[in-house]
Scaffold this motif. Structure first.
Motif, mmCIF file in Angstrom:
data_model
loop_
_atom_site.group_PDB
_atom_site.id
_atom_site.type_symbol
_atom_site.label_atom_id
_atom_site.label_comp_id
_atom_site.label_asym_id
_atom_site.label_seq_id
_atom_site.Cartn_x
_atom_site.Cartn_y
_atom_site.Cartn_z
ATOM 1 N N GLY A 7 0.837 -1.194 0.000
ATOM 2 C CA GLY A 7 0.000 0.000 0.000
ATOM 3 C C GLY A 7 0.865 1.235 0.000
ATOM 4 O O GLY A 7 2.077 1.174 -0.164
ATOM 5 N N LYS A 8 0.245 2.357 0.201
ATOM 6 C CA LYS A 8 0.990 3.610 0.236
ATOM 7 C C LYS A 8 1.707 3.730 1.577
ATOM 8 O O LYS A 8 1.159 3.386 2.608
ATOM 9 C CB LYS A 8 0.046 4.787 0.063
ATOM 10 N N LEU A 9 2.917 4.256 1.542
ATOM 11 C CA LEU A 9 3.650 4.531 2.764
ATOM 12 C C LEU A 9 3.264 5.920 3.245
ATOM 13 O O LEU A 9 3.135 6.840 2.439
ATOM 14 C CB LEU A 9 5.152 4.501 2.514
ATOM 15 N N PRO A 10 3.077 6.086 4.543
ATOM 16 C CA PRO A 10 2.745 7.426 5.036
ATOM 17 C C PRO A 10 3.955 8.343 5.008
ATOM 18 O O PRO A 10 5.092 7.886 5.066
ATOM 19 C CB PRO A 10 2.294 7.164 6.474
ATOM 20 N N LYS A 11 3.692 9.632 4.903
ATOM 21 C CA LYS A 11 4.765 10.618 5.025
ATOM 22 C C LYS A 11 5.210 10.635 6.480
ATOM 23 O O LYS A 11 4.480 10.205 7.364
ATOM 24 C CB LYS A 11 4.259 12.003 4.637
ATOM 25 N N THR A 12 6.404 11.163 6.758
ATOM 26 C CA THR A 12 6.880 11.219 8.135
ATOM 27 C C THR A 12 6.308 12.407 8.885
ATOM 28 O O THR A 12 6.331 12.427 10.105
ATOM 29 C CB THR A 12 8.414 11.274 8.184
ATOM 30 N N GLU A 13 5.789 13.399 8.155
ATOM 31 C CA GLU A 13 5.193 14.570 8.803
ATOM 32 C C GLU A 13 4.032 15.081 7.952
ATOM 33 O O GLU A 13 4.085 15.042 6.729
ATOM 34 C CB GLU A 13 6.244 15.674 8.943
ATOM 35 N N CYS A 14 2.989 15.563 8.617
ATOM 36 C CA CYS A 14 1.830 16.116 7.934
ATOM 37 C C CYS A 14 2.216 17.459 7.318
ATOM 38 O O CYS A 14 2.843 18.286 7.954
ATOM 39 C CB CYS A 14 0.686 16.305 8.928
ATOM 40 N N CYS A 15 1.820 17.659 6.057
ATOM 41 C CA CYS A 15 2.185 18.905 5.373
ATOM 42 C C CYS A 15 1.153 20.012 5.585
ATOM 43 O O CYS A 15 1.358 21.136 5.161
ATOM 44 C CB CYS A 15 2.374 18.654 3.884
ATOM 45 N N VAL A 16 0.035 19.721 6.236
ATOM 46 C CA VAL A 16 -1.009 20.670 6.582
ATOM 47 C C VAL A 16 -1.565 21.397 5.351
ATOM 48 O O VAL A 16 -1.899 22.565 5.424
ATOM 49 C CB VAL A 16 -0.526 21.701 7.632
ATOM 50 N N SER A 17 -1.665 20.706 4.224
ATOM 51 C CA SER A 17 -2.261 21.357 3.063
ATOM 52 C C SER A 17 -3.778 21.215 3.156
ATOM 53 O O SER A 17 -4.292 20.292 3.757
ATOM 54 C CB SER A 17 -1.748 20.739 1.762
#
Length: 62
Positions: A7-17
């Motif tokens: 599946g998709k790997l999560p980013k390490t930090e939320c980009c708050v877009s």
């Protein structure tokens, strides 16, 4: 070529877009698609046991 993941790997930090992408850790936590042993604290991806998050370990968990 890169390895194929389940599946998709999560980013390490939320980009708050405003239009969050599908890899946002907050969204994945809410949907229940975050890999086992991971959670989100202060918009950052962290391990439940307290060890450091690395992309190599994250790919192995996913």
């Amino acid at each position: 070529m890169g390895k194929k993941t389940k599946g998709k790997l999560p980013k390490t930090e939320c980009c708050v877009s405003k239009s969050q992408c599908g890899r946002c850790p907050l969204r994945m936590l809410k949907e229940g698609t975050l890999p086992e042993g991971y959670t989100v604290k202060k918009r950052k991806l962290v391990r439940v046991d307290g060890t450091k998050v690395t992309k190599k370990k994250l790919a192995k968990a996913a």
